[in-house]
Design a protein around this motif. Structure first.
Motif, PDB file in Angstrom:
ATOM      1  N   THR A 186      37.209  -2.041 -62.567  1.00 23.25           N
ATOM      2  CA  THR A 186      35.775  -1.725 -62.556  1.00 23.25           C
ATOM      3  C   THR A 186      35.428  -0.934 -63.815  1.00 23.25           C
ATOM      4  O   THR A 186      36.312  -0.428 -64.513  1.00 23.25           O
ATOM      5  CB  THR A 186      35.403  -0.901 -61.309  1.00 23.25           C
ATOM      6  OG1 THR A 186      36.131   0.343 -61.335  1.00 23.25           O
ATOM      7  CG2 THR A 186      35.733  -1.659 -60.037  1.00 23.25           C
ATOM      8  N   GLU A 195      29.651  -5.212 -67.327  1.00 26.55           N
ATOM      9  CA  GLU A 195      29.893  -6.455 -66.611  1.00 26.55           C
ATOM     10  C   GLU A 195      31.077  -7.223 -67.198  1.00 26.55           C
ATOM     11  O   GLU A 195      31.908  -7.763 -66.472  1.00 26.55           O
ATOM     12  CB  GLU A 195      28.633  -7.329 -66.628  1.00 26.55           C
ATOM     13  CG  GLU A 195      27.435  -6.702 -65.921  1.00 26.55           C
ATOM     14  CD  GLU A 195      27.719  -6.400 -64.458  1.00 26.55           C
ATOM     15  OE1 GLU A 195      28.497  -7.165 -63.829  1.00 26.55           O
ATOM     16  OE2 GLU A 195      27.181  -5.411 -63.938  1.00 26.55           O
ATOM     17  N   SER A 196      31.140  -7.284 -68.514  1.00 30.32           N
ATOM     18  CA  SER A 196      32.157  -8.130 -69.149  1.00 30.32           C
ATOM     19  C   SER A 196      33.520  -7.461 -69.300  1.00 30.32           C
ATOM     20  O   SER A 196      34.559  -8.134 -69.243  1.00 30.32           O
ATOM     21  CB  SER A 196      31.667  -8.591 -70.530  1.00 30.32           C
ATOM     22  OG  SER A 196      31.351  -7.479 -71.347  1.00 30.32           O
ATOM     23  N   TYR A 199      36.356  -8.283 -66.784  1.00 26.55           N
ATOM     24  CA  TYR A 199      36.827  -9.662 -66.884  1.00 26.55           C
ATOM     25  C   TYR A 199      37.771  -9.835 -68.077  1.00 26.55           C
ATOM     26  O   TYR A 199      38.764 -10.566 -68.000  1.00 26.55           O
ATOM     27  CB  TYR A 199      35.634 -10.612 -67.017  1.00 26.55           C
ATOM     28  CG  TYR A 199      34.776 -10.682 -65.783  1.00 26.55           C
ATOM     29  CD1 TYR A 199      35.113 -11.504 -64.713  1.00 26.55           C
ATOM     30  CD2 TYR A 199      33.625  -9.915 -65.676  1.00 26.55           C
ATOM     31  CE1 TYR A 199      34.331 -11.565 -63.572  1.00 26.55           C
ATOM     32  CE2 TYR A 199      32.826  -9.963 -64.541  1.00 26.55           C
ATOM     33  CZ  TYR A 199      33.189 -10.794 -63.493  1.00 26.55           C
ATOM     34  OH  TYR A 199      32.409 -10.834 -62.365  1.00 26.55           O
ATOM     35  N   LEU A 202      41.139  -8.309 -67.076  1.00 23.76           N
ATOM     36  CA  LEU A 202      41.859  -9.157 -66.129  1.00 23.76           C
ATOM     37  C   LEU A 202      42.363 -10.430 -66.790  1.00 23.76           C
ATOM     38  O   LEU A 202      43.403 -10.969 -66.389  1.00 23.76           O
ATOM     39  CB  LEU A 202      40.958  -9.487 -64.937  1.00 23.76           C
ATOM     40  CG  LEU A 202      40.778  -8.345 -63.939  1.00 23.76           C
ATOM     41  CD1 LEU A 202      39.670  -8.672 -62.932  1.00 23.76           C
ATOM     42  CD2 LEU A 202      42.083  -8.041 -63.202  1.00 23.76           C
ATOM     43  N   SER A 203      41.662 -10.921 -67.796  1.00 22.06           N
ATOM     44  CA  SER A 203      42.154 -12.085 -68.537  1.00 22.06           C
ATOM     45  C   SER A 203      43.435 -11.731 -69.287  1.00 22.06           C
ATOM     46  O   SER A 203      44.374 -12.534 -69.341  1.00 22.06           O
ATOM     47  CB  SER A 203      41.085 -12.583 -69.519  1.00 22.06           C
ATOM     48  OG  SER A 203      39.961 -13.081 -68.830  1.00 22.06           O
ATOM     49  N   GLU A 206      46.128 -11.564 -66.579  1.00 24.72           N
ATOM     50  CA  GLU A 206      46.485 -12.873 -66.054  1.00 24.72           C
ATOM     51  C   GLU A 206      47.444 -13.616 -66.978  1.00 24.72           C
ATOM     52  O   GLU A 206      48.453 -14.170 -66.535  1.00 24.72           O
ATOM     53  CB  GLU A 206      45.213 -13.691 -65.855  1.00 24.72           C
ATOM     54  CG  GLU A 206      45.459 -15.128 -65.440  1.00 24.72           C
ATOM     55  CD  GLU A 206      44.174 -15.919 -65.365  1.00 24.72           C
ATOM     56  OE1 GLU A 206      43.995 -16.622 -64.358  1.00 24.72           O
ATOM     57  OE2 GLU A 206      43.361 -15.843 -66.299  1.00 24.72           O
ATOM     58  N   TRP A 218      42.029 -15.256 -59.336  1.00 22.79           N
ATOM     59  CA  TRP A 218      40.773 -14.508 -59.350  1.00 22.79           C
ATOM     60  C   TRP A 218      40.200 -14.567 -57.939  1.00 22.79           C
ATOM     61  O   TRP A 218      39.951 -15.642 -57.410  1.00 22.79           O
ATOM     62  CB  TRP A 218      39.798 -15.132 -60.344  1.00 22.79           C
ATOM     63  CG  TRP A 218      40.259 -15.054 -61.770  1.00 22.79           C
ATOM     64  CD1 TRP A 218      41.156 -15.874 -62.392  1.00 22.79           C
ATOM     65  CD2 TRP A 218      39.842 -14.097 -62.744  1.00 22.79           C
ATOM     66  NE1 TRP A 218      41.320 -15.496 -63.700  1.00 22.79           N
ATOM     67  CE2 TRP A 218      40.526 -14.408 -63.951  1.00 22.79           C
ATOM     68  CE3 TRP A 218      38.951 -13.029 -62.722  1.00 22.79           C
ATOM     69  CZ2 TRP A 218      40.350 -13.673 -65.123  1.00 22.79           C
ATOM     70  CZ3 TRP A 218      38.774 -12.294 -63.894  1.00 22.79           C
ATOM     71  CH2 TRP A 218      39.451 -12.615 -65.066  1.00 22.79           C
ATOM     72  N   LYS A 223      36.671  -9.392 -53.681  1.00 23.60           N
ATOM     73  CA  LYS A 223      35.577  -8.625 -54.280  1.00 23.60           C
ATOM     74  C   LYS A 223      34.414  -8.510 -53.309  1.00 23.60           C
ATOM     75  O   LYS A 223      33.855  -7.421 -53.120  1.00 23.60           O
ATOM     76  CB  LYS A 223      35.112  -9.290 -55.573  1.00 23.60           C
ATOM     77  CG  LYS A 223      33.893  -8.606 -56.182  1.00 23.60           C
ATOM     78  CD  LYS A 223      33.327  -9.355 -57.355  1.00 23.60           C
ATOM     79  CE  LYS A 223      32.020  -8.705 -57.824  1.00 23.60           C
ATOM     80  NZ  LYS A 223      31.442  -9.373 -59.001  1.00 23.60           N
ATOM     81  N   GLY A 246      33.008  -4.825 -60.538  1.00 19.44           N
ATOM     82  CA  GLY A 246      34.059  -5.453 -61.333  1.00 19.44           C
ATOM     83  C   GLY A 246      34.572  -6.741 -60.719  1.00 19.44           C
ATOM     84  O   GLY A 246      33.809  -7.545 -60.193  1.00 19.44           O
ATOM     85  N   TYR A 247      35.899  -6.892 -60.740  1.00 23.47           N
ATOM     86  CA  TYR A 247      36.486  -8.077 -60.126  1.00 23.47           C
ATOM     87  C   TYR A 247      37.901  -7.762 -59.667  1.00 23.47           C
ATOM     88  O   TYR A 247      38.535  -6.815 -60.144  1.00 23.47           O
ATOM     89  CB  TYR A 247      36.495  -9.265 -61.086  1.00 23.47           C
ATOM     90  CG  TYR A 247      36.246 -10.574 -60.368  1.00 23.47           C
ATOM     91  CD1 TYR A 247      34.957 -11.003 -60.090  1.00 23.47           C
ATOM     92  CD2 TYR A 247      37.301 -11.380 -59.930  1.00 23.47           C
ATOM     93  CE1 TYR A 247      34.709 -12.187 -59.416  1.00 23.47           C
ATOM     94  CE2 TYR A 247      37.079 -12.558 -59.256  1.00 23.47           C
ATOM     95  CZ  TYR A 247      35.780 -12.967 -59.002  1.00 23.47           C
ATOM     96  OH  TYR A 247      35.540 -14.136 -58.323  1.00 23.47           O
ATOM     97  N   MET A 249      41.845  -9.258 -58.706  1.00 22.76           N
ATOM     98  CA  MET A 249      42.850 -10.296 -58.931  1.00 22.76           C
ATOM     99  C   MET A 249      44.045 -10.031 -58.015  1.00 22.76           C
ATOM    100  O   MET A 249      44.550  -8.906 -57.931  1.00 22.76           O
ATOM    101  CB  MET A 249      43.304 -10.311 -60.390  1.00 22.76           C
ATOM    102  CG  MET A 249      44.303 -11.408 -60.734  1.00 22.76           C
ATOM    103  SD  MET A 249      44.505 -11.601 -62.522  1.00 22.76           S
ATOM    104  CE  MET A 249      42.968 -12.460 -62.930  1.00 22.76           C
TER     105      MET A 249
END
Length: 274
Positions: A186, A195-196, A199, A202-203, A206, A218, A223, A246-247, A249
């Protein structure tokens, strides 16, 4: 203090640090780089100057250039990168075993080096590194879904979580995919790119996880469970109140093996011409 130092014997006076500084805070004095005093507070702490110095003559923020990894001869080939990128899969079948702690430590160190807007570096990384803890959280979430269904009901648009909770009662973990580990990233709402940034981090995670032979997915279900269905879980798990959702994983040792890359060319490519 930026702790900006130059080894004058090693410095070749190339001026690369001056030219590459995004904020233009480095100047030359008697052919030696120095920080312009009136611009010192504008430093992004990005370490471009440390990395661009060809002779490792420059140090900033107390960093020893010798502790950085050399790039020459160590970068993956385009073919290797293509295989990694095309071969990455969303894994929904996991072995019930923990990822080695040393691997987790290295993964998180690398992930926390991911870029953020204006080098803000205020992401929050919530890691569940033990499958016993993950199992406890998993059960708590499903029980919470059932309790909310019986009380005020599920939020509009989230009614399908009732079906997911019922499937859990039959031994099917659709929300968390049976994964032994979770990473939730987050960002503060007042950061430049809230926002970005999660991600991007996490990329990084990953792709590095894939290089270790680990599987990731994902997880929008997780979430939504944490942010919409059971919003109290945000504080319960230690996410700061002023952070975005956030997101999430999920990850772990895959209980499936893929043998080749996918073949995807369907998405639109628009080349701008004059």
């Amino acid at each position: 203090m930026l702790q900006f130092t130059i080894n004058e014997e090693a410095c070749v006076r190339c001026g690369e640090c001056v030219k590459d500084c995004p904020m233009g805070i480095i100047g030359m004095r008697d052919d030696v780089p120095f920080i312009l005093p009136e611009k010192e507070e504008a430093c992004l702490r990005c370490q471009h100057c440390l990395t661009v110095c060809p002779t490792a003559a420059l140090s900033i923020l107390g960093k020893n250039p010798a502790d950085s990894l050399p790039l020459r001869g160590n970068m993956p080939t385009p073919d290797q990168m293509e295989t990694l990128l095309r071969g990455r899969r969303s894994v929904r079948r996991y072995k019930q075993k923990n990822v080695d702690r040393d691997v987790l430590t290295r993964l998180m160190d690398i992930t926390r080096s991911a870029p953020t807007g204006k080098n803000n570096l205020r992401l929050h990384f919530l890691l569940i590194d033990d499958m016993a803890v993950m199992d406890s959280i998993r059960s708590e979430v499903y029980e919470g879904i059932l309790q909310r269904m019986a009380a005020e009901g599920l939020p509009e648009g989230m009614e399908f979580f009732g079906t997911l909770a019922k499937l859990w009662g039959r031994g099917m973990d659709i929300v968390f995919r049976g994964a032994p580990h979770l990473l939730w990233v987050t960002a503060p709402e007042d950061s430049p790119c809230p926002e970005s940034d999660p991600y991007i981090a996490l990329s990084y995670f990953e792709l590095m996880a894939a290089s270790f032979g680990l599987g990731t997915v994902w997880c929008g279900f997780a979430k939504w469970a944490f942010s919409s269905v059971l919003p109290h879980m945000k504080a319960r798990l230690g996410v700061p109140e002023n952070h975005t959702n956030g997101y999430v994983m999920m990850f772990g040792h895959p209980d499936v093996r893929y043998h080749r890359t996918v073949q995807r060319t369907e998405q639109t490519l628009h080349v701008v011409t004059l």
